[in-house]
Design a protein around this motif. Structure first.
Motif, PDB file in Angstrom:
ATOM      1  N   GLU A  16       0.875  -1.176   0.000  1.00 35.55           N
ATOM      2  CA  GLU A  16       0.000   0.000   0.000  1.00 35.55           C
ATOM      3  C   GLU A  16       0.914   1.228   0.000  1.00 35.55           C
ATOM      4  OE1 GLU A  16      -3.349  -0.064  -0.197  1.00 35.55           O
ATOM      5  OE2 GLU A  16      -3.189  -2.249  -0.340  1.00 35.55           O
ATOM      6  N   PHE A  17       0.752   2.093  -1.000  1.00 37.87           N
ATOM      7  CA  PHE A  17       1.694   3.201  -1.143  1.00 37.87           C
ATOM      8  C   PHE A  17       1.090   4.343  -1.941  1.00 37.87           C
ATOM      9  CE2 PHE A  17       2.081   0.642  -4.896  1.00 37.87           C
ATOM     10  CZ  PHE A  17       2.218   1.562  -5.914  1.00 37.87           C
ATOM     11  N   ARG A  18       1.748   5.473  -1.867  1.00 32.87           N
ATOM     12  CA  ARG A  18       1.555   6.603  -2.790  1.00 32.87           C
ATOM     13  C   ARG A  18       2.964   6.987  -3.226  1.00 32.87           C
ATOM     14  NH1 ARG A  18      -1.675  10.819  -4.566  1.00 32.87           N
ATOM     15  NH2 ARG A  18      -0.588  12.785  -4.870  1.00 32.87           N
ATOM     16  N   LEU A  19       3.175   7.046  -4.528  1.00 37.32           N
ATOM     17  CA  LEU A  19       4.487   7.330  -5.092  1.00 37.32           C
ATOM     18  C   LEU A  19       4.357   8.520  -6.030  1.00 37.32           C
ATOM     19  CD1 LEU A  19       7.417   6.201  -5.224  1.00 37.32           C
ATOM     20  CD2 LEU A  19       6.682   4.864  -7.199  1.00 37.32           C
ATOM     21  N   ALA A  20       5.176   9.540  -5.814  1.00 33.36           N
ATOM     22  CA  ALA A  20       5.156  10.724  -6.666  1.00 33.36           C
ATOM     23  C   ALA A  20       6.553  10.960  -7.226  1.00 33.36           C
ATOM     24  CB  ALA A  20       4.703  11.947  -5.871  1.00 33.36           C
ATOM     25  N   HIS A  21       6.598  11.416  -8.472  1.00 32.36           N
ATOM     26  CA  HIS A  21       7.862  11.794  -9.107  1.00 32.36           C
ATOM     27  C   HIS A  21       7.731  13.258  -9.500  1.00 32.36           C
ATOM     28  CE1 HIS A  21      10.917  11.502 -12.572  1.00 32.36           C
ATOM     29  NE2 HIS A  21      11.575  11.538 -11.439  1.00 32.36           N
ATOM     30  N   ARG A  22       8.542  14.086  -8.880  1.00 34.71           N
ATOM     31  CA  ARG A  22       8.511  15.524  -9.153  1.00 34.71           C
ATOM     32  C   ARG A  22       9.798  15.898  -9.878  1.00 34.71           C
ATOM     33  NH1 ARG A  22       6.811  18.916  -4.269  1.00 34.71           N
ATOM     34  NH2 ARG A  22       8.003  17.254  -3.332  1.00 34.71           N
ATOM     35  N   VAL A  23       9.663  16.654 -10.966  1.00 35.12           N
ATOM     36  CA  VAL A  23      10.805  17.100 -11.758  1.00 35.12           C
ATOM     37  C   VAL A  23      10.737  18.618 -11.850  1.00 35.12           C
ATOM     38  CG1 VAL A  23      11.983  16.941 -13.981  1.00 35.12           C
ATOM     39  CG2 VAL A  23      10.740  14.959 -13.098  1.00 35.12           C
ATOM     40  N   THR A  24      11.853  19.279 -11.515  1.00 32.09           N
ATOM     41  CA  THR A  24      11.930  20.734 -11.579  1.00 32.09           C
ATOM     42  C   THR A  24      13.009  21.111 -12.587  1.00 32.09           C
ATOM     43  OG1 THR A  24      11.336  20.833  -9.240  1.00 32.09           O
ATOM     44  CG2 THR A  24      12.238  22.839 -10.228  1.00 32.09           C
ATOM     45  N   PHE A  25      12.607  21.897 -13.580  1.00 33.10           N
ATOM     46  CA  PHE A  25      13.512  22.333 -14.641  1.00 33.10           C
ATOM     47  C   PHE A  25      13.945  23.767 -14.373  1.00 33.10           C
ATOM     48  CE2 PHE A  25      10.685  19.172 -16.414  1.00 33.10           C
ATOM     49  CZ  PHE A  25      11.533  18.337 -17.110  1.00 33.10           C
ATOM     50  N   GLY A  26      15.212  24.050 -14.586  1.00 26.39           N
ATOM     51  CA  GLY A  26      15.758  25.389 -14.426  1.00 26.39           C
ATOM     52  C   GLY A  26      17.226  25.343 -14.777  1.00 26.39           C
ATOM     53  N   SER A  27      18.032  26.150 -14.102  1.00 25.95           N
ATOM     54  CA  SER A  27      19.470  26.094 -14.354  1.00 25.95           C
ATOM     55  C   SER A  27      20.048  24.751 -13.897  1.00 25.95           C
ATOM     56  CB  SER A  27      20.182  27.250 -13.647  1.00 25.95           C
ATOM     57  OG  SER A  27      19.962  27.167 -12.254  1.00 25.95           O
ATOM     58  N   GLU A  28      19.289  24.059 -13.063  1.00 23.02           N
ATOM     59  CA  GLU A  28      19.607  22.691 -12.644  1.00 23.02           C
ATOM     60  C   GLU A  28      18.373  21.834 -12.919  1.00 23.02           C
ATOM     61  OE1 GLU A  28      22.396  23.479  -8.763  1.00 23.02           O
ATOM     62  OE2 GLU A  28      20.230  23.407  -8.463  1.00 23.02           O
TER      63      GLU A  28
END
Length: 181
Positions: A16-28
């Motif tokens: 039982e889980f919640r999995l999130a993938h967050r990606v932030t674009f910028g100079s890095e």
């Protein structure tokens, strides 16, 4: 992006889980994988942020920041070895560097650039390239494409796998930045 456990996911993972993938674009480029144990029992898992870094020629790049680090060589029955000097790639490579927390720099002289991997909540670093022999078995690689990438991955695998108590949250992150050499 996220996924939560349901009837479909329980076919491949009964947790039982919640999995999130967050990606932030910028100079890095910042990658985060966030896992929450939504069940009533402990949740045990391995994780890796698979970053395929484009290089001009994998045989000419080197990695700095792993000198003196122990690793498990998956191409040699996971025998434990120690890295001496910069990591260079001259054959099929699948190494899990143990107890790694500091930044690793991928230096590519042909592209005149360096890619720095900084990570958080990750204690193993995977370095992977299938080389010519291993690439033959990968249908998603075109002819010769194995020469143009090197995976340098923030991870928690094997003895560094994560255990979450019910209700607990874990976030692993990788930050990639590029600089001219």
């Amino acid at each position: 992006m996220f996924i939560e456990s349901d009837e479909q996911t329980r076919r491949w993972w009964p947790a039982e889980f919640r999995l999130a993938h967050r990606v932030t674009f910028g100079s890095e480029l910042k990658l985060e994988l966030i896992c929450i144990n939504t069940g009533r029992t402990p949740l045990y898992f391995e994780e890796a942020l698979h970053t395929y870094n484009r290089v001009a020629d994998v045989g000419t790049v080197r990695l700095q920041g792993l000198d003196g680090t122990r690793f498990l060589d998956n191409t040699d029955s996971n025998k434990e070895k120690t890295q001496f000097g910069d990591v260079t790639i001259a054959s099929q490579t699948d190494n899990a560097f143990i107890n790694t927390k500091k930044a690793v720099d991928l230096l590519d002289p042909k592209l005149s650039r360096g890619i720095r991997l900084q990570k958080a909540n990750s204690t193993t670093t995977v370095v992977w390239n299938p080389w010519q022999e291993g690439a033959k078995g990968l249908r998603d690689l075109g002819q010769g494409e194995w020469q143009q990438f090197l995976c340098l991955e923030a991870s928690n695998i094997m003895s560094a796998a994560v255990t979450l108590a019910p209700g607990q949250k874990h976030t692993i992150s990788a930050v990639l930045s590029v600089a001219r050499l």
